[in-house]
Design an enzyme around this catalytic site. Structure first.
Site, PDB file in Angstrom:
ATOM      1  N   ARG A  20      46.748   1.732  20.159  1.00  7.37           N
ATOM      2  CA  ARG A  20      45.323   1.948  19.889  1.00  7.37           C
ATOM      3  C   ARG A  20      45.284   2.646  18.528  1.00  7.37           C
ATOM      4  NH1 ARG A  20      43.038   6.473  23.301  1.00  7.37           N
ATOM      5  NH2 ARG A  20      42.568   4.950  24.918  1.00  7.37           N
ATOM      6  N   ASP A  27      47.297   9.071  25.153  1.00  9.99           N
ATOM      7  CA  ASP A  27      46.500   9.505  24.008  1.00  9.99           C
ATOM      8  C   ASP A  27      47.382  10.278  23.034  1.00  9.99           C
ATOM      9  OD1 ASP A  27      44.138   8.484  25.041  1.00  9.99           O
ATOM     10  OD2 ASP A  27      43.361  10.415  25.716  1.00  9.99           O
TER      11      ASP A  27
HETATM   12  P1  FDA Z   1      33.832   8.170  11.687  1.00 11.82           P
HETATM   13  O1  FDA Z   1      34.092   9.545  12.215  1.00 11.82           O
HETATM   14  O2  FDA Z   1      34.151   7.876  10.271  1.00 11.82           O
HETATM   15  O3  FDA Z   1      32.345   7.790  11.994  1.00 11.82           O
HETATM   16  C1  FDA Z   1      31.779   6.561  11.628  1.00 11.82           C
HETATM   17  C2  FDA Z   1      30.419   6.432  12.271  1.00 11.82           C
HETATM   18  O4  FDA Z   1      30.591   6.352  13.686  1.00 11.82           O
HETATM   19  C3  FDA Z   1      29.504   7.644  12.083  1.00 11.82           C
HETATM   20  O5  FDA Z   1      28.791   7.532  10.884  1.00 11.82           O
HETATM   21  C4  FDA Z   1      28.617   7.534  13.323  1.00 11.82           C
HETATM   22  O6  FDA Z   1      27.649   6.550  13.132  1.00 11.82           O
HETATM   23  C5  FDA Z   1      29.581   7.055  14.374  1.00 11.82           C
HETATM   24  N1  FDA Z   1      30.201   8.196  15.111  1.00 11.82           N
HETATM   25  C6  FDA Z   1      31.473   8.631  15.000  1.00 11.82           C
HETATM   26  N2  FDA Z   1      31.714   9.667  15.831  1.00 11.82           N
HETATM   27  C7  FDA Z   1      30.552   9.904  16.451  1.00 11.82           C
HETATM   28  C8  FDA Z   1      30.147  10.846  17.427  1.00 11.82           C
HETATM   29  N3  FDA Z   1      30.984  11.766  17.906  1.00 11.82           N
HETATM   30  N4  FDA Z   1      28.870  10.808  17.836  1.00 11.82           N
HETATM   31  C9  FDA Z   1      28.008   9.865  17.374  1.00 11.82           C
HETATM   32  N5  FDA Z   1      28.339   8.950  16.454  1.00 11.82           N
HETATM   33  C10 FDA Z   1      29.581   8.958  15.996  1.00 11.82           C
HETATM   34  N6  FDA Z   1      41.593  10.633  18.417  1.00 11.82           N
HETATM   35  C11 FDA Z   1      42.845  11.151  18.527  1.00 11.82           C
HETATM   36  O7  FDA Z   1      43.229  11.966  17.689  1.00 11.82           O
HETATM   37  N7  FDA Z   1      43.653  10.774  19.556  1.00 11.82           N
HETATM   38  C12 FDA Z   1      43.299   9.840  20.471  1.00 11.82           C
HETATM   39  O8  FDA Z   1      44.061   9.529  21.386  1.00 11.82           O
HETATM   40  C13 FDA Z   1      41.990   9.276  20.365  1.00 11.82           C
HETATM   41  N8  FDA Z   1      41.533   8.336  21.244  1.00 11.82           N
HETATM   42  C14 FDA Z   1      40.343   7.684  21.000  1.00 11.82           C
HETATM   43  C15 FDA Z   1      39.963   6.621  21.810  1.00 11.82           C
HETATM   44  C16 FDA Z   1      38.806   5.901  21.512  1.00 11.82           C
HETATM   45  C17 FDA Z   1      38.429   4.739  22.383  1.00 11.82           C
HETATM   46  C18 FDA Z   1      38.013   6.265  20.375  1.00 11.82           C
HETATM   47  C19 FDA Z   1      36.791   5.485  20.003  1.00 11.82           C
HETATM   48  C20 FDA Z   1      38.376   7.335  19.613  1.00 11.82           C
HETATM   49  C21 FDA Z   1      39.530   8.067  19.911  1.00 11.82           C
HETATM   50  N9  FDA Z   1      39.901   9.161  19.143  1.00 11.82           N
HETATM   51  C22 FDA Z   1      41.162   9.705  19.308  1.00 11.82           C
HETATM   52  C23 FDA Z   1      38.931   9.788  18.211  1.00 11.82           C
HETATM   53  C24 FDA Z   1      39.067   9.252  16.794  1.00 11.82           C
HETATM   54  O9  FDA Z   1      40.254   9.711  16.224  1.00 11.82           O
HETATM   55  C25 FDA Z   1      37.888   9.714  15.923  1.00 11.82           C
HETATM   56  O10 FDA Z   1      37.865  11.115  15.864  1.00 11.82           O
HETATM   57  C26 FDA Z   1      36.541   9.220  16.397  1.00 11.82           C
HETATM   58  O11 FDA Z   1      36.605   7.925  16.906  1.00 11.82           O
HETATM   59  C27 FDA Z   1      35.522   9.225  15.246  1.00 11.82           C
HETATM   60  O12 FDA Z   1      35.940   8.382  14.229  1.00 11.82           O
HETATM   61  P2  FDA Z   1      35.278   6.944  13.908  1.00 11.82           P
HETATM   62  O13 FDA Z   1      36.409   6.014  13.711  1.00 11.82           O
HETATM   63  O14 FDA Z   1      34.359   6.567  14.981  1.00 11.82           O
HETATM   64  O15 FDA Z   1      34.619   7.061  12.505  1.00 11.82           O
END
Ligand code: FDA
Length: 313
Positions: free
Chosen positions: A183, A130
């Protein structure tokens, strides 16, 4: 502002210790954390596998500051890799370097991760390192490069790049050339404008640019793209990717969508139905507090959601 508030809370040691011990805290966290034990996590993995969803198991913990704790954390990962092999799970593991001692001994962290990746290779699995905050970005990438270059470990270790960082475009090229699996996520830590795009629009735009590059780049020796994970719950970005796949004739087998346990379960299932690979990141363990707080930071509305569910039960 709320994002910064929850990220600040995520590093508060007093609140962390209090919350992790309280039964109320554990109950709240269960929405995003699959349980406290290895067995609970493996049961969640098997249940998702039955629905056609792959998983990545994450034994929660970070910022470990003594060797015994780091070794204890790594032993849990070896237990997971054994179980993945013996139970035939469609699973790999995700690990944080600060949980393996990176803050006080990068050499210790590296030796622990090497052993883990060697074990993953024997178990026909994979280790994802990660990505944490920017003080560790370069060191994480370099460590993954060194481990990936060791005999027999090609394709057995990969890392995470964050679209909020300016440097990520160059890092993408750097890792793709070496055939290292990426990733792609947006990034979950608090970073200043000297390192990260300050606006969400720019972070999202960069995400789309990078995912397009990752899924169309053909590695000269492999003769195919380097398999990548698109980690996001952002439906707009996912729709863009699906259109891009159709327009460019990208093979569905060259990437997977990745989401977090308990978040957008509807979307996870509908993507599986459409024939896309989906992997769910399953965090578990008693040290759930910083992870949980970062999930609230991403979506402060989760506080209301959790409170409503809590009082319903
Ligand atoms: P964004 O935050 O723009 O959200 C888009 C939409 O997704 C929201 O409107 C909502 O509908 C939904 N959503 C997002 N987060 C939500 C939540 N917490 N609860 C409910 N709904 C939510 N980061 C990092 O810095 N290092 C890492 O190693 C990882 N590893 C990782 C693995 C995996 C499998 C995932 C999915 C994410 C990570 N992350 C991470 C976290 C990533 O950087 C990020 O903070 C989150 O995924 C939220 O961003 P989104 O891309 O989902 O979009």
């Amino acid at each position: 502002m709320l994002r910064s508030f929850f990220i600040a809370l995520s590093t508060n040691a007093g609140l962390r210790s209090f919350s992790e011990k309280s039964s109320l805290g554990r109950k709240m966290s269960s929405r995003f954390v699959a349980g406290m034990t290895v067995e609970e996590a493996l049961a969640a993995a098997a249940a998702l596998n039955r629905e056609g969803i792959a998983v990545s198991l994450d034994s929660l913990g970070e910022s470990v500051n003594d060797e015994a704790h780091a070794r204890h954390s790594s032993a849990i990962y070896h237990q997971l890799l054994d179980a993945i092999e013996t139970r035939g799970l469609n699973a790999n593991v995700s690990v944080k370097l600060t949980q393996m001692g990176m803050d006080f001994s990068p050499a210790l962290a590296e030796s622990i991760v090497i052993e883990m990746v060697e074990h993953a290779a024997k178990a026909d699995s994979f280790v994802r390192v990660d990505m944490e905050g920017t003080p560790l970005t370069e060191a994480t990438i370099q460590m993954v490069e060194r481990i990936h270059a060791r005999p027999g470990l090609f394709g057995r270790v990969g890392t995470v790049l964050q679209s909020y960082l300016y440097r990520t475009e160059a890092d993408t090229e750097r890792l793709l050339k070496q055939g290292i699996r990426i990733r792609l996520c947006k990034g979950a830590y608090k970073e200043g404008p000297e390192h990260a795009f300050p606006s969400k629009i720019e972070v999202d735009r960069n995400y789309i640019k990078l995912m397009s590059r990752m899924t169309t780049y053909v590695h000269p020796e492999l003769g195919r793209p380097v398999f990548c994970g698109l980690a996001t719950h952002d439906e707009r970005i996912i729709d863009t990717m699906i259109r891009f796949v159709q327009q460019q004739g990208i093979l569905k087998s060259s990437f997977e969508f990745q989401m977090l346990y308990g978040i957008r379960r509807d979307l996870q299932r509908s993507l599986v139905k459409e024939g896309f690979g989906v992997r769910v990141y399953i965090p578990f363990g008693a040290e759930w507090y910083p992870y949980f707080m970062r999930r609230l930071a991403e979506r402060p509305a989760n506080v209301l959601f959790l409170a409503r569910n809590f009082f319903k039960n």
